[in-house]
Each structure stands twice: as structure tokens, then as C-alpha cells.
Design an enzyme around this catalytic site. Structure first.
Site, short mmCIF file in Angstrom:
data_model
loop_
_atom_site.label_atom_id
_atom_site.label_comp_id
_atom_site.label_asym_id
_atom_site.label_seq_id
_atom_site.Cartn_x
_atom_site.Cartn_y
_atom_site.Cartn_z
N GLY A 10 0.74 -0.89 0.04
CA GLY A 10 0.05 0.08 -0.34
C GLY A 10 0.65 1.39 -0.01
N CYS A 11 1.09 2.23 0.78
CA CYS A 11 0.82 3.21 0.33
C CYS A 11 2.41 3.76 1.36
CB CYS A 11 0.53 4.45 1.65
SG CYS A 11 1.37 6.25 2.50
N PHE A 12 3.50 3.54 0.96
CA PHE A 12 4.57 3.83 1.33
C PHE A 12 5.04 5.00 2.33
CE2 PHE A 12 6.89 6.35 -3.00
CZ PHE A 12 5.94 7.56 -2.17
#
Length: 169
Positions: A10-12
């Protein structure tokens, strides 16, 4: 000994915040991998058309934390059963992926996926692939959570992940 693995969950910003708190992790770099565009930008990645995933490269000291432990955290830090989605983040750039460097990492990742599968009611959809070129993300994405404490997205998504994993804010 140092080792490095590239993970997308997902979002880093979220995965980076988790791994920066793990004893034995030496560094975490946010970036992009797995797409067709050379040297992509965040703006390009956000379109979902480049094929890249938001990923982190985790460098760790194998005398303090093993690859198996790094991957055990990976399975708990995101939902590996949702295809191209983590929460409200939707698109191929948010896919669950492990990019391995060699056959040893591949075997450990595949074994880890099998072990993790018993913890989920739905099948794991995490891609396990050879590491393509890694492109480091723009400077403002690095250590994002620590440097942007007022960001509402981070404050909504990251603290529950850390709590779930028993990690300090």
C-alpha cells in the site's frame, strides 16, 4: 551481515513508518518498482498507468532481524488479500508485492506466504517477483510520517498499524 528486500504494502508512507521502528532495520527508502516507465515521478505513479507499485527498500542487519521476521511483519502490516487496494487507496500502485533479489529470498518469501495464509480467511494475492529496477521516490516522500506529523492521512492510517504491531509512535 546486511541484506535488503523490496516490499509493497500500500502507501509507502505507511510501510516506511512501520519498518523504521523495527530493531535491526538500518534504513528504509520509499520508491517505485515494477512498472514500464523509466524514472517515474509520484505524479505519474498516482495515475495508476505506469505499472509501478509504491514500495520500500528495507536494509537490515541479519544479526539482529531475519528476513523471515521482516516478512512476518509485512503480512501483519497490511491486508495481503485485497487486490490493488489498501483501505481507501485503490490502484495497481498500492498492490501487495515482494520483490526478491535472488532465489534464496524467493524461497523465503514463498514459504512465508504459505505460513501467513493460515491467518487469513481470504486467499493472499501478494505478488512475489524478481526485483526490477528500483527508483527512489522524491525527497519529500522519505521519512514522511516523522517529518509531517500533522498530515491527517498519516494520523488516521499509521497509528493503528503501529498499535496492531505493538510498535511505538
Amino acid at each position: 551481515m546486511e541484506e535488503e528486500i523490496t516490499l509493497g504494502g500500500g502507501c509507502f508512507w505507511c510501510t516506511e513508518a512501520v519498518y523504521l521502528r523495527i530493531p535491526g532495520v538500518l534504513s528504509v527508502k520509499s520508491g517505485y518498482a515494477g512498472g514500464s516507465v523509466k524514472s517515474p515521478t509520484y505524479k505519474q505513479i498516482c495515475t495508476g498507468t505506469t505499472g509501478h507499485a509504491e514500495v520500500i527498500q528495507v536494509k537490515f542487519d541479519t544479526n539482529k532481524v531475519s528476513l523471515q521476521e521482516i516478512l512476518s511483519i509485512f503480512w501483519k502490516a497490511h491486508d495481503p488479500t485485497t487486490l490493488n487496494r489498501q483501505g481507501n487507496d485503490v490502484g495497481t500502485q498500492y498492490r501487495s508485492v515482494i520483490f526478491y533479489k535472488d532465489e534464496v529470498q524467493k524461497k523465503i518469501a514463498e514459504d512465508s506466504r504459505k505460513d501467513a495464509a493460515v491467518s487469513f480467511t481470504s486467499p493472499i494475492v501478494t505478488e512475489i517477483s524478481p526485483l526490477p529496477e528500483f527508483y527512489i521516490a522524491e525527497d519529500y516522500h522519505q521519512d514522511y510520517f516523522r517529518l509531517n506529523p500533522g498530515n491527517p492521512y498519516c494520523n488516521y492510517v499509521i497509528p493503528p498499524k503501529l498499535d496492531k504491531l505493538g510498535l511505538k509512535l
